[in-house]
Write a protein that holds these residues in place. Structure first.
Motif, PDB file in Angstrom:
ATOM      1  N   VAL A 148     -38.489 -23.676  15.533  1.00  0.00           N
ATOM      2  CA  VAL A 148     -37.909 -24.956  15.142  1.00  0.00           C
ATOM      3  C   VAL A 148     -37.904 -25.038  13.622  1.00  0.00           C
ATOM      4  O   VAL A 148     -38.807 -24.532  12.950  1.00  0.00           O
ATOM      5  N   PRO A 149     -36.887 -25.667  13.032  1.00  0.00           N
ATOM      6  CA  PRO A 149     -36.857 -25.805  11.578  1.00  0.00           C
ATOM      7  C   PRO A 149     -37.897 -26.807  11.101  1.00  0.00           C
ATOM      8  O   PRO A 149     -38.389 -27.646  11.872  1.00  0.00           O
ATOM      9  N   ALA A 150     -38.205 -26.736   9.821  1.00  0.00           N
ATOM     10  CA  ALA A 150     -39.060 -27.734   9.200  1.00  0.00           C
ATOM     11  C   ALA A 150     -38.307 -29.065   9.139  1.00  0.00           C
ATOM     12  O   ALA A 150     -37.080 -29.107   9.225  1.00  0.00           O
ATOM     13  N   PRO A 151     -39.016 -30.186   9.030  1.00  0.00           N
ATOM     14  CA  PRO A 151     -38.336 -31.491   8.923  1.00  0.00           C
ATOM     15  C   PRO A 151     -37.350 -31.500   7.763  1.00  0.00           C
ATOM     16  O   PRO A 151     -37.592 -30.915   6.706  1.00  0.00           O
ATOM     17  N   VAL A 152     -36.226 -32.173   7.971  1.00  0.00           N
ATOM     18  CA  VAL A 152     -35.162 -32.188   6.963  1.00  0.00           C
ATOM     19  C   VAL A 152     -34.449 -33.533   6.995  1.00  0.00           C
ATOM     20  O   VAL A 152     -34.304 -34.147   8.062  1.00  0.00           O
ATOM     21  N   GLU A 153     -34.043 -34.005   5.830  1.00  0.00           N
ATOM     22  CA  GLU A 153     -33.242 -35.227   5.729  1.00  0.00           C
ATOM     23  C   GLU A 153     -31.762 -34.851   5.855  1.00  0.00           C
ATOM     24  O   GLU A 153     -31.353 -33.754   5.477  1.00  0.00           O
ATOM     25  N   TYR A 154     -30.961 -35.787   6.372  1.00  0.00           N
ATOM     26  CA  TYR A 154     -29.558 -35.499   6.685  1.00  0.00           C
ATOM     27  C   TYR A 154     -28.645 -36.485   5.979  1.00  0.00           C
ATOM     28  O   TYR A 154     -28.881 -37.701   5.993  1.00  0.00           O
ATOM     29  N   GLU A 155     -27.616 -35.950   5.318  1.00  0.00           N
ATOM     30  CA  GLU A 155     -26.568 -36.767   4.706  1.00  0.00           C
ATOM     31  C   GLU A 155     -25.219 -36.234   5.186  1.00  0.00           C
ATOM     32  O   GLU A 155     -25.066 -35.044   5.429  1.00  0.00           O
ATOM     33  N   ARG A 156     -24.232 -37.117   5.304  1.00  0.00           N
ATOM     34  CA  ARG A 156     -22.895 -36.706   5.727  1.00  0.00           C
ATOM     35  C   ARG A 156     -21.906 -37.048   4.624  1.00  0.00           C
ATOM     36  O   ARG A 156     -21.706 -38.229   4.298  1.00  0.00           O
ATOM     37  N   ALA A 157     -21.292 -36.017   4.037  1.00  0.00           N
ATOM     38  CA  ALA A 157     -20.355 -36.224   2.942  1.00  0.00           C
ATOM     39  C   ALA A 157     -18.999 -36.657   3.484  1.00  0.00           C
ATOM     40  O   ALA A 157     -18.558 -36.193   4.544  1.00  0.00           O
ATOM     41  N   THR A 158     -18.328 -37.508   2.745  1.00  0.00           N
ATOM     42  CA  THR A 158     -17.023 -38.008   3.170  1.00  0.00           C
ATOM     43  C   THR A 158     -15.878 -37.453   2.318  1.00  0.00           C
ATOM     44  O   THR A 158     -14.715 -37.656   2.648  1.00  0.00           O
ATOM     45  N   SER A 159     -16.201 -36.780   1.222  1.00  0.00           N
ATOM     46  CA  SER A 159     -15.196 -36.170   0.362  1.00  0.00           C
ATOM     47  C   SER A 159     -15.871 -35.072  -0.454  1.00  0.00           C
ATOM     48  O   SER A 159     -17.108 -34.992  -0.512  1.00  0.00           O
ATOM     49  N   VAL A 160     -15.062 -34.239  -1.095  1.00  0.00           N
ATOM     50  CA  VAL A 160     -15.620 -33.193  -1.948  1.00  0.00           C
ATOM     51  C   VAL A 160     -16.412 -33.823  -3.091  1.00  0.00           C
ATOM     52  O   VAL A 160     -17.530 -33.385  -3.404  1.00  0.00           O
ATOM     53  N   ASP A 161     -15.871 -34.841  -3.719  1.00  0.00           N
ATOM     54  CA  ASP A 161     -16.573 -35.498  -4.823  1.00  0.00           C
ATOM     55  C   ASP A 161     -17.887 -36.107  -4.352  1.00  0.00           C
ATOM     56  O   ASP A 161     -18.900 -36.058  -5.075  1.00  0.00           O
ATOM     57  N   HIS A 162     -17.886 -36.677  -3.151  1.00  0.00           N
ATOM     58  CA  HIS A 162     -19.115 -37.242  -2.598  1.00  0.00           C
ATOM     59  C   HIS A 162     -20.144 -36.133  -2.373  1.00  0.00           C
ATOM     60  O   HIS A 162     -21.330 -36.292  -2.713  1.00  0.00           O
ATOM     61  N   ALA A 163     -19.705 -34.996  -1.815  1.00  0.00           N
ATOM     62  CA  ALA A 163     -20.625 -33.888  -1.574  1.00  0.00           C
ATOM     63  C   ALA A 163     -21.231 -33.373  -2.880  1.00  0.00           C
ATOM     64  O   ALA A 163     -22.439 -33.115  -2.964  1.00  0.00           O
ATOM     65  N   ILE A 164     -20.392 -33.233  -3.924  1.00  0.00           N
ATOM     66  CA  ILE A 164     -20.890 -32.754  -5.214  1.00  0.00           C
ATOM     67  C   ILE A 164     -21.849 -33.773  -5.821  1.00  0.00           C
ATOM     68  O   ILE A 164     -22.882 -33.417  -6.399  1.00  0.00           O
ATOM     69  N   ILE A 211     -14.712 -22.480  -7.538  1.00  0.00           N
ATOM     70  CA  ILE A 211     -15.976 -23.194  -7.413  1.00  0.00           C
ATOM     71  C   ILE A 211     -15.856 -24.510  -8.176  1.00  0.00           C
ATOM     72  O   ILE A 211     -15.450 -24.527  -9.335  1.00  0.00           O
ATOM     73  N   ARG A 212     -16.220 -25.613  -7.520  1.00  0.00           N
ATOM     74  CA  ARG A 212     -16.092 -26.924  -8.158  1.00  0.00           C
ATOM     75  C   ARG A 212     -17.460 -27.571  -8.335  1.00  0.00           C
ATOM     76  O   ARG A 212     -18.317 -27.510  -7.447  1.00  0.00           O
ATOM     77  N   GLY A 213     -17.644 -28.183  -9.486  1.00  0.00           N
ATOM     78  CA  GLY A 213     -18.842 -28.955  -9.777  1.00  0.00           C
ATOM     79  C   GLY A 213     -18.463 -30.262 -10.434  1.00  0.00           C
ATOM     80  O   GLY A 213     -17.277 -30.602 -10.550  1.00  0.00           O
ATOM     81  N   GLY A 214     -19.459 -30.993 -10.905  1.00  0.00           N
ATOM     82  CA  GLY A 214     -19.190 -32.283 -11.522  1.00  0.00           C
ATOM     83  C   GLY A 214     -18.356 -32.200 -12.781  1.00  0.00           C
ATOM     84  O   GLY A 214     -17.647 -33.146 -13.131  1.00  0.00           O
ATOM     85  N   SER A 215     -18.391 -31.048 -13.472  1.00  0.00           N
ATOM     86  CA  SER A 215     -17.650 -30.894 -14.724  1.00  0.00           C
ATOM     87  C   SER A 215     -16.288 -30.240 -14.532  1.00  0.00           C
ATOM     88  O   SER A 215     -15.590 -29.984 -15.512  1.00  0.00           O
ATOM     89  N   GLY A 216     -15.911 -29.928 -13.291  1.00  0.00           N
ATOM     90  CA  GLY A 216     -14.601 -29.334 -13.044  1.00  0.00           C
ATOM     91  C   GLY A 216     -14.684 -28.067 -12.223  1.00  0.00           C
ATOM     92  O   GLY A 216     -15.687 -27.810 -11.552  1.00  0.00           O
ATOM     93  N   GLU A 217     -13.617 -27.282 -12.283  1.00  0.00           N
ATOM     94  CA  GLU A 217     -13.512 -26.071 -11.489  1.00  0.00           C
ATOM     95  C   GLU A 217     -13.583 -24.828 -12.362  1.00  0.00           C
ATOM     96  O   GLU A 217     -13.216 -24.843 -13.528  1.00  0.00           O
ATOM     97  N   ARG A 218     -14.046 -23.740 -11.750  1.00  0.00           N
ATOM     98  CA  ARG A 218     -13.985 -22.419 -12.382  1.00  0.00           C
ATOM     99  C   ARG A 218     -13.602 -21.410 -11.316  1.00  0.00           C
ATOM    100  O   ARG A 218     -13.861 -21.615 -10.118  1.00  0.00           O
ATOM    101  N   VAL A 219     -12.975 -20.327 -11.741  1.00  0.00           N
ATOM    102  CA  VAL A 219     -12.485 -19.305 -10.827  1.00  0.00           C
ATOM    103  C   VAL A 219     -13.203 -17.995 -11.144  1.00  0.00           C
ATOM    104  O   VAL A 219     -13.258 -17.570 -12.302  1.00  0.00           O
ATOM    105  N   VAL A 220     -13.760 -17.352 -10.122  1.00  0.00           N
ATOM    106  CA  VAL A 220     -14.469 -16.084 -10.301  1.00  0.00           C
ATOM    107  C   VAL A 220     -13.903 -15.054  -9.332  1.00  0.00           C
ATOM    108  O   VAL A 220     -13.377 -15.390  -8.267  1.00  0.00           O
ATOM    109  N   THR A 221     -13.990 -13.788  -9.706  1.00  0.00           N
ATOM    110  CA  THR A 221     -13.584 -12.712  -8.812  1.00  0.00           C
ATOM    111  C   THR A 221     -14.643 -12.522  -7.729  1.00  0.00           C
ATOM    112  O   THR A 221     -15.763 -13.027  -7.844  1.00  0.00           O
TER     113      THR A 221
END
Length: 291
Positions: free
Chosen positions: A3-19, A140-150
């Motif tokens: 069994v996994p260790a206890p964990v808190e759960y959140e449900r994102a509604t958008s990419v910005d919300h998830a980030i 890859i997207r973060g709070g400051s924008g996107e970057r592209v990697v090979t």
């Protein structure tokens, strides 16, 4: 019972919300979509996040396959089933359908995602080998924008990627080039299992000669491997069984398998050679079939 260790759960509604959640919760949070890799690791306590951020509601935003003249763009939440069933994608890159046919089972394919497969960074992962073979790039997207990697930049080691704590993979881009095709070959212990060895190939012809070619291997090193030595040996040559044999030998020499429960290093090198030959042969045959 595992069994996994206890964990808190959140449900994102958008990419910005998830980030935003990732920025607030930091390195103690993990994204979960299909969960077929993360949850077993949590049961074994190999991964113990304090928070799980469910991103399944983001399928409408990140679940797409867009075939454009110069590139194919695939959202990170695109399900395995969608990759398997897309005729438009198979027309341009049949390697995706080849690989999806031998990935796990319908339950996994119905829920698992392209982004989850790549971010797991398992050295035996099928779609990592496919994307490496095709020279894909990752957005890859973060709070400051996107970057592209090979793909080479995306993988930093086994189970480690360039995606930082407050970032997420949102898209995969694959360049489209004329007069090309691709194929995927895999040997596994049983249907749907991780690869003992797998090989992907992509070939582009010009006037009957190989203008370019790429080969990617999985399960024979710390990460899926793109083989530049094979590409160099194939360019400018006419396709032939002798050339496929040479390419297979180079693939076997260039990989670094280890002996484990799936087979000896010698056996895996043999498979790398044979599967490279088969994938190259099938890629060229597909080009010729199209005329």
């Amino acid at each position: 019972m595992q069994v996994p260790a206890p964990v808190e759960y959140e449900r994102a509604t958008s990419v910005d919300h998830a980030i935003g959640l990732l920025e607030r919760l930091g390195g103690s949070a993990r994204l979960v979509a299909g969960g077929h890799s993360l949850l077993p690791m949590m049961k074994l306590r190999l991964a113990s996040p304090e928070y799980l951020i469910d991103i399944n509601d983001l399928h409408g935003e990140l679940g797409y396959i867009r075939v454009e003249p110069a590139e194919v763009r695939i959202g990170a939440m695109t399900r395995h089933r969608e990759l398997l069933e897309s005729g438009e994608l198979a027309e341009v890159f049949p390697i995706f359908r080849d690989a999806e046919r031998v990935i796990a089972d319908p339950v996994v394919r119905n829920r698992g995602t392209l982004g989850g497969s790549l971010c797991q960074a398992d050295p035996s992962e099928d779609l990592s080998a496919v994307c490496t073979t095709l020279g894909a790039s990752c957005v890859i997207r973060g709070g400051s924008g996107e970057r592209v990697v090979t793909m080479e930049e995306f993988y930093r080691g086994p189970y480690e990627t360039a995606v930082e704590d407050a970032e997420m993979l949102v898209e995969i881009r694959v360049p489209v080039r004329p007069s090309g095709s691709s194929a995927y070959e895999k040997v596994e212990r049983r249907a749907g299992d991780w690869a003992i060895v797998s090989a992907g190939a992509a070939v582009w012809l010009d006037g009957g000669l190989i203008a370019d070619a790429r080969v990617g291997l999985a399960a024979v090193g710390p990460n899926t491997t793109g083989l530049t030595a094979v590409s160099d040996a194939l360019r400018g040559r006419e396709p032939s069984e002798e050339l496929y044999e040479q390419a297979g030998a180079l693939a076997a020499d260039s990989c670094s398998p280890v002996t484990d429960m799936r087979g000896s290093a010698e056996y895996k090198r043999h498979l790398a050679k044979e599967l490279t030959r088969r994938a190259l042969r099938r890629s060229v045959a597909r080009i010729n079939e199209r005329g």
